[in-house]
Design a protein around this motif. Structure first.
Motif, mmCIF file in Angstrom:
data_model
loop_
_atom_site.group_PDB
_atom_site.id
_atom_site.type_symbol
_atom_site.label_atom_id
_atom_site.label_comp_id
_atom_site.label_asym_id
_atom_site.label_seq_id
_atom_site.Cartn_x
_atom_site.Cartn_y
_atom_site.Cartn_z
ATOM 1 N N ALA A 904 -0.289 -30.507 12.473
ATOM 2 C CA ALA A 904 -0.996 -31.678 11.958
ATOM 3 C C ALA A 904 -1.512 -32.589 13.057
ATOM 4 O O ALA A 904 -2.319 -33.482 12.803
ATOM 5 C CB ALA A 904 -0.075 -32.473 11.029
ATOM 6 N N ALA A 905 -1.053 -32.387 14.299
ATOM 7 C CA ALA A 905 -1.431 -33.283 15.394
ATOM 8 C C ALA A 905 -2.892 -33.124 15.784
ATOM 9 O O ALA A 905 -3.480 -34.024 16.392
ATOM 10 C CB ALA A 905 -0.537 -33.027 16.607
ATOM 11 N N GLY A 906 -3.493 -31.983 15.456
ATOM 12 C CA GLY A 906 -4.891 -31.768 15.807
ATOM 13 C C GLY A 906 -5.117 -31.409 17.259
ATOM 14 O O GLY A 906 -6.197 -31.653 17.802
ATOM 15 N N LEU A 907 -4.109 -30.824 17.908
ATOM 16 C CA LEU A 907 -4.288 -30.371 19.285
ATOM 17 C C LEU A 907 -5.205 -29.153 19.286
ATOM 18 O O LEU A 907 -5.035 -28.246 18.465
ATOM 19 C CB LEU A 907 -2.938 -30.023 19.916
ATOM 20 N N PRO A 908 -6.157 -29.079 20.198
ATOM 21 C CA PRO A 908 -7.128 -27.965 20.179
ATOM 22 C C PRO A 908 -6.486 -26.587 20.263
ATOM 23 O O PRO A 908 -6.996 -25.640 19.675
ATOM 24 C CB PRO A 908 -7.995 -28.239 21.422
ATOM 25 N N GLU A 909 -5.383 -26.475 20.991
ATOM 26 C CA GLU A 909 -4.755 -25.174 21.179
ATOM 27 C C GLU A 909 -3.586 -24.937 20.220
ATOM 28 O O GLU A 909 -2.824 -23.999 20.391
ATOM 29 C CB GLU A 909 -4.290 -25.029 22.634
ATOM 30 N N LEU A 910 -3.445 -25.815 19.217
ATOM 31 C CA LEU A 910 -2.385 -25.653 18.222
ATOM 32 C C LEU A 910 -2.883 -26.190 16.890
ATOM 33 O O LEU A 910 -2.626 -27.331 16.516
ATOM 34 C CB LEU A 910 -1.117 -26.399 18.669
#
Length: 965
Positions: A904-910
Motif C-alpha cells: 500500500a506504500a506505493g513504492l515503485p519496486e514494491l
C-alpha cells in the motif's frame, strides 16, 4: 547570504537587528506602525502594541491583551488566527507585514489547541468541518472522547507508570534474558523532577534513569495496556431483521448515469468511452465484471445504464466493494503507443474509483453517489479495475472525472447487514482417517496459494479440524472461503468466535488486503495486543501502511494504534511521523489527518516537542531549497551564517530519529552540505552528556526515504532474530525516518568512510583503486594499532557475513563502492537502498550487477588477516553466513508478510505480489532447510567466483565519478 522562504525574510536579513516596520490595525480603528525584529514572538509584539497604543486615542476602549488575538493574511492568501503566541513573526510571514488585532471569540484554550494542531499536522482542522460528512463528524467525536479518556487515565497513573510512558526502555534482543547491568537502556535527556531516592545508571557517558527505589538488580519495568471498549450497539430497523434480510434474493444492481468534468481526455484517435464495474471482497471478484455500452466522447458523456451483477443482495459480504474503471476504446488499426490489446479493439484506462456497497453504519447504500475518480497510471497490469485502491473520493474535484452512480431502493425500508452475534453455525459432517492424513499434508505445504480444487474442498469440509489442530493456518481457510455465498460466510464468522488466539507475529498476515472482513480484523487486533512495545515499534511502519486498506474511518486498527501510542511516547513519536510524512497524499490525507488530530488531542503536552522538530525541519528545507536552486553560489560560510542566525530553531530539540536523544547545541563549524545531487545537509551537535563527543543527522530533501527506511527496518529485524539465537553479527541498522514529501533524516554513523574513499586514498589512480586488495586491510591497521587489529578484523568478519546474507535476501542493488562503508572499529555496513528485491541497475540494457551479493577478494583478504593460506578464518566466515541464512529462512514467512503489508506504500519496486516473488525465492520458501542451505552455498560460491565483475563495476563507477563535472 541565503534568503528565507518569503520576501519579508530577505528584508529582515538586510535590516538586521533594527528590524522592519510593520502595520497594526487595532479594534478601535487606530493604525500603528513600528519596527519589529525577526526574533520577536507574537506575544512580545502584542506587548509592544499595548505600549505604543497608550499614547493613541481610544486606548481606554481596549480590554485586556488576552482578550484579543492577531490575525493576518499569509503569503498563500489564507487568513490565519495567531493563537500560538510563542511563534516568531519571521515564521508567520504575514503578507505585506500587516497584523490585525481582533477580539477573541469562543474558548481560548480550544482555539489555541486547534491552531497548534493544524500547524503541526499540516492540515487545517476547518477542512474536516468543511467535509460535511456524517462519518467524519461521528468519527472525530468518538475518537476524541476515546483519546481524551486515555489521556486522563495516563495522567492519573502512578508516577512509575508515567515515567515508563515518558522514557520507555529499549532493551537489546538476546537469546536469554539479560542481567540488569547489561541492559541497553535508552532513556536519555530526562527533564522532569527526580526524587533523590531514585537510582540512575551511567551508560556510554550518559545518565540513564531507572524508575523506582529498588536496587538495580531488582529493577522491574512494568507497562500495562488498556483494552478498547466495545463498539456501540447498532439499532436495527424492526422490519430489516436477519430473517427478512435473508429473504432478499434480488440481484445486486447499480446504475451508472454519467461522467462529469472529463478534464483529461484520452489521446486521439478515440472511438468510444466505456465504464467497467466489478464487485470485490478484498482481492476476490464476487461475480462477473459488468461492462457498459460505448458512448461518444464529450465533456459530459451520458450512459444512463443499469448494471446488474450476478449475485443476490443476501449474498453480499459486509465489506463488498464496488469498483469502477473509465476507459477509452480505440480502433485496432489506430492503436496509440503503449496501450493494450483487447480482441479487435484497444482500451486505454483513463480513471478509476471505488465505493463501498454498505455504508459505515452497515446500511445498504441507496440514492446517488458522485464518485470523484482517480487518474489511471499506465502499468503492466492486465486489469482495469483497482480493488486494492482507496474508497476515498479524489479531493481534487476540479481535475478529476466524476462518475454519477445511482443505487436503487430495492425495499421501501432500509436494509442493514445483520450483526455478527445473530449468525448461527452449522455443524460439520463427519470425516475419515484418510481425510485427516490428507489435511495434514495440506497444512504442511508452505506454498498454500497453489492448492488444487479437491484440496480446497477438503480443507473447507474439515474447517473445525483446522481450528482445533492447525489454528495457525487460519489464512489458508480464509483464502478458500466463498465470500459470495452467505452460508459459507456465516460458517467462517461463527468459526472465528471460538478460534484460538494466534501468536501476534503470525497474526500480522491477517491484516493483508485479502482479509477485509470485520470479524477477521477484530480477531487480528485481539491477537496483536500480545505485541510488546518493542515489537510494535518494530512493525509500526507496516501497521501504518495497512491503515490504507481500511474501508471506514472507525476501525479496530486505528483504535489499537492510538491506544498504544498514548501509553508509550516512543510509539506516539514514530506513529506521528509515519502519518505526518504522507499527509500530502490525497488518498490518505483525510484519514491520516484525523488520526493525527486524535493523537494530539490525547497528548497535548507532546505537541510542543513535535512542533519544535517540525519547525526545525521547515528551516532545513528552506536552506536546502536555496542551496539546490543554484540561483547563486553558496559556499560554506553562507551555510554557517544561515544556521547561526537560526540556531534557536536548530538547537535543543528531540531527534526525530530517536526521541530519547536530545540534539542540544548545534556545532555550526562542523555543519556542511554534501556533494551529491540533492545536497543533503550534514548537521552536527554537541553531545551534552560527554565532553568533546558529537552526534549528527543528515537532512535529505528531494529523495523518498521510505524504501531506505523499509530496508533498514528489515536489517534491524534480521539482527534481532540473529541475536535471539545467540549470533551477533555486529550490524549497523542506522536510523532513517521519512518525515514528509520526499524528505527526512538519516543518522550519521561516526568514524566511518566509504570503501571508495579508502581505496582512492591508497591508490595512485581511480582506474587501479578498485583492484587494490591491500587498501582495506592497511586502513584498518592504521586505525587499530597492535592489539586492537584482531578485534577490528573480527568485527569486519561478523558484519561482512551479516551484510552478505541481508543484501542477498533483500536483493539489494546498486552496490558500488560508494554505497558500502566501514567504521574504524571494523564494522562493515551498506547505505543508499534505492533498489531492492532484485531490481538491479542496468545500463544500455546490460545488467551491471551479476553477483548475488558483494564478496570481493579484498574483503576476503581482510577476513584472512592478509594471509592467503588462512583458510580457517574464511571457513569460520562461511559458517557465520550459513548459520545466519538458516535463521532467516526459518522466519521467512514473517519477511514475506511484512513486505506484502507494504504494497500500500506505493513504492515503485514494491507494488504487487510479483515483486515479492524474489523474496520468496531468496528465502527458499517451500523448501527444506537442507535444500535451502544447498542453494545458498551455490550462491555463495558464485559471489566469490564472479567477484572480479564487481571490481570492474566499481572501477567504472569511480571513473564516472571522477569525470563528473
Amino acid at each position: 547570504m541565503p534568503p528565507g522562504k518569503y520576501g519579508m525574510q530577505e528584508e529582515w536579513e538586510r535590516e538586521g537587528e533594527r528590524g522592519i516596520k510593520m502595520d497594526f490595525l487595532l479594534p478601535t480603528g487606530i493604525y500603528l506602525t513600528f519596527p519589529v525584529s525577526h526574533k520577536d514572538t507574537i506575544k512580545s509584539i502584542k506587548t509592544m502594541v499595548w505600549e505604543n497604543a497608550r499614547e493613541e486615542a481610544l486606548f481606554m476602549a481596549l480590554g485586556h491583551p488576552d482578550a484579543y488575538v492577531f490575525t493576518c493574511i499569509k503569503q498563500t492568501g489564507e487568513r490565519e488566527e495567531l493563537e500560538e503566541e510563542s511563534r516568531r513573526i519571521s515564521d508567520v510571514q504575514p503578507f505585506m507585514g500587516v497584523l490585525r488585532l481582533v477580539a477573541r471569540e469562543g474558548d481560548r484554550v480550544e482555539k489555541l489547541n486547534n491552531s497548534q494542531i493544524s500547524f503541526l499536522i499540516g492540515k487545517g482542522l476547518h477542512e474536516f468541518d468543511a467535509q460535511k460528512n456524517h462519518e467524519v463528524s461521528e468519527f472525530r467525536t468518538k475518537i476524541r472522547a476515546f483519546c481524551e479518556e486515555k489521556a486522563q487515565l495516563r495522567q492519573a497513573s502512578p508516577w512509575q507508570q508515567w515515567m515508563a510512558y515518558m522514557y520507555p526502555c529499549d532493551l537489546e534482543p538476546c537469546c536469554s534474558l539479560p542481567m540488569c547491568g547489561k541492559q541497553k537502556l535508552q532513556m536519555r535527556a530526562f527533564t522532569g523532577k527526580v526524587k533523590p531516592e531514585d537510582y540512575t545508571l551511567q551508560v556510554n557517558g550518559r545518565w540513564e534513569f531507572i524508575y523506582g527505589r529498588h536496587p538495580l538488580c531488582q529493577f522491574k519495568y512494568i507497562f500495562s495496556c488498556l483494552r478498547t471498549g466495545q463498539n456501540p450497539h447498532l439499532t436495527m430497523v424492526h422490519h430489516s431483521t436477519i430473517s427478512k434480510y435473508q429473504e432478499e434474493h434480488g440481484r445486486m444492481c447499480s446504475q451508472v448515469c454519467k461522467s462529469r468534468s472529463l478534464s483529461r481526455p484520452p489521446p486521439l484517435p478515440v472511438k468510444k468511452l466505456v465504464v467497467q464495474a466489478g464487485l470485490f471482497h478484498g482481492s476476490e471478484l464476487l461475480c462477473k465484471v459488468v461492462t457498459s455500452s460505448e458512448v461518444a466522447v464529450c465533456s459530459e458523456p451520458l450512459w444512463d445504464q443499469k448494471m446488474e451483477f450476478e449475485i443476490n443482495v443476501a449474498d453480499l459480504p459486509r465489506m463488498s466493494r464496488l469498483c469502477f474503471a473509465l476507459y477509452a476504446v480505440f480502433d485496432k488499426a489506430k492503436k496509440p503507443r503503449g496501450t493494450k490489446k483487447k480482441n479487435k479493439k484497444v482500451d486505454c484506462p483513463i480513471a478509476w474509483g471505488n465505493t463501498m456497497v454498505f455504508d459505515y453504519k452497515d446500511q445498504l447504500k441507496t440514492d446517488e453517489v458522485l464518485l470523484s475518480t482517480w487518474p489511471s497510471v499506465p502499468d503492466d497490469k492486465s486489469d482495469l479495475l483497482n480493488p486494492m485502491g482507496t474508497v476515498e473520493k479524489n479531493p481534487n474535484v476540479d481535475s478529476a472525472a466524476g462518475l454519477l452512480i445511482r443505487f436503487p431502493n430495492i425495499r421501501p425500508y432500509p436494509l442493514y447487514y445483520p450483526p455478527l452475534d445473530k449468525v448461527r453455525m452449522i455443524k460439520n459432517a463427519g470425516h475419515s482417517t484418510s481425510s485427516n492424513i490428507k489435511l495434514k499434508e495440506i497444512m504442511d505445504n508452505k506454498n498454500y496459494t497453489e492448492c488444487f480444487e479437491d484440496e480446497k474442498e477438503l480443507l473447507w469440509k474439515l474447517r473445525t479440524e483446522v481450528r482445533d489442530h492447525y489454528p495457525e493456518n487460519l489464512s489458508k481457510l480464509l483464502l478458500i472461503t466463498k465470500w459470495n455465498k452467505r452460508e459459507d460466510v456465516i460458517q467462517m464468522v461463527s468459526l472465528l468466535r471460538n478460534w484460538p488466539e494466534l501468536p501476534a507475529i503470525p497474526a500480522l498476515e491477517l491484516l493483508d488486503y485479502s482479509f477485509p472482513d470485520p470479524a477477521v480484523r477484530s480477531f487480528t487486533i485481539r491477537c496483536l495486543r500480545k505485541l510488546s512495545d518493542d515489537e510494535l515499534l518494530q512493525y509500526l511502519i507496516q501497521l501504518v501502511q495497512v491503515l490504507k486498506y481500511e474501508s471506514y474511518l472507525d476501525c479496530d486498527l486505528t483504535t489499537f494504534l492510538l491506544e498504544r501510542a498514548l501509553f508509550n511516547r516512543r510509539i506516539g513519536h514514530f506513529l506521528f511521523w509515519h502519518l505526518r510524512s504522507e499527509i500530502h497524499v490525497p488518498s490518505v490525507s483525510l484519514r491520516f489527518g484525523l488520526i493525527l488530530e486524535a493523537y494530539c488531542r490525547g497528548n497535548i503536552h507532546h505537541i510542543k516537542l513535535l512542533t519544535k522538530q517540525n519547525e526545525a525541519q521547515g528551516k532545513m528545507k528552506v536552506l536546502s531549497d536555496f542551496i539546490k536552486s543554484g540561483s547563486q553560489k553558496v559556499n560554506a560560510e553562507d551555510l554557517k551564517l544561515f544556521i547561526r542566525q537560526e540556531s534557536d530553531a536548530f538547537s535543543n530539540l528531540l531527534s526525530p530519529l530517536n526521541p530519547s536523544v536530545i540534539l542540544a547545541e548545534i556545532c555550526v563549524d562542523k555543519c556542511r552540505f554534501m556533494d551529491s545531487k540533492m545536497k543533503p545537509l550534514w548537521l552536527m551537535y554537541k553531545n551534552p552528556w560527554t565532553q568533546g563527543d558529537m552526534m549528527g543527522i543528515i537532512f535529505k530533501n528531494g529523495d523518498d526515504l521510505r524504501q531506505d527506511m523499509l530496508t533498514l527496518q528489515m536489517i534491524q529485524l534480521m539482527e534481532n532474530l540473529w541475536k535471539k539465537e545467540g549470533l551477533d553479527l555486529r550490524m549497523i541498522p542506522y536510523g532513517c525516518l521519512s518525515t514528509g514529501n520526499k524528505m527526512g533524516f538519516i543518522e550519521v554513523v561516526k568514524n566511518s568512510d566509504t570503501i571508495a574513499n579508502i581505496q582512492r586514498n591508497n591508490s595512485n589512480s581511480a582506474a587501479t583503486a578498485a583492484f587494490n586488495k591491500d587498501a582495506l586491510l592497511n586502513w584498518l591497521k592504521s586505525k587499530n594499532p597492535e592489539d586492537k587489529l584482531e578485534q577490528a578484523i573480527e568485527e569486519f568478519t561478523l558484519s561482512c557475513a551479516g551484510s552478505c546474507v541481508a543484501t542477498y535476501i533483500l536483493g539489494i542493488g546498486d552496490r558500488h563502492n560508494d554505497n558500502i562503508m566501514i567504521r574504524e572499529n571494523g564494522q562493515l555496513f551498506h547505505i543508499d537502498f534505492g533498489h531492492f528485491l532484485g531490481n538491479f541497475k542496468r545500463k544500455l540494457g546490460i545488467n551491471r550487477e551479476r553477483v548475488p551479493f558483494i564478496l570481493t577478494y579484498d574483503f576476503v583478504h581482510v577476513i584472512q588477516q592478509g594471509r592467503t593460506n588462512n583458510s580457517e578464518k574464511f571457513e569460520r566466515f562461511r559458517e557465520y553466513c550459513e548459520r545466519a541464512y538458516k535463521i532467516l529462512c526459518r522466519n521467512g514467512t514473517l519477511f514475506v508478510n511484512l513486505f506484502a503489508m507494504m504494497k500500500a506504500a506505493g513504492l515503485p519496486e514494491l507494488s504487487s505480489f510479483k515483486d515479492i516473488q524474489y523474496l520468496k525465492d531468496s528465502l527458499a520458501l517451500g523448501k527444506t532447510e537442507e535444500e535451502a542451505l544447498k542453494s545458498f552455498k551455490v550462491k555463495f560460491n558464485e559471489a566469490l567466483r564472479e567477484s572480479w565483475k564487481t571490481k570492474v563495476n566499481w572501477m567504472m563507477h569511480s571513473l564516472a565519478k571522477d569525470n563528473r563535472p
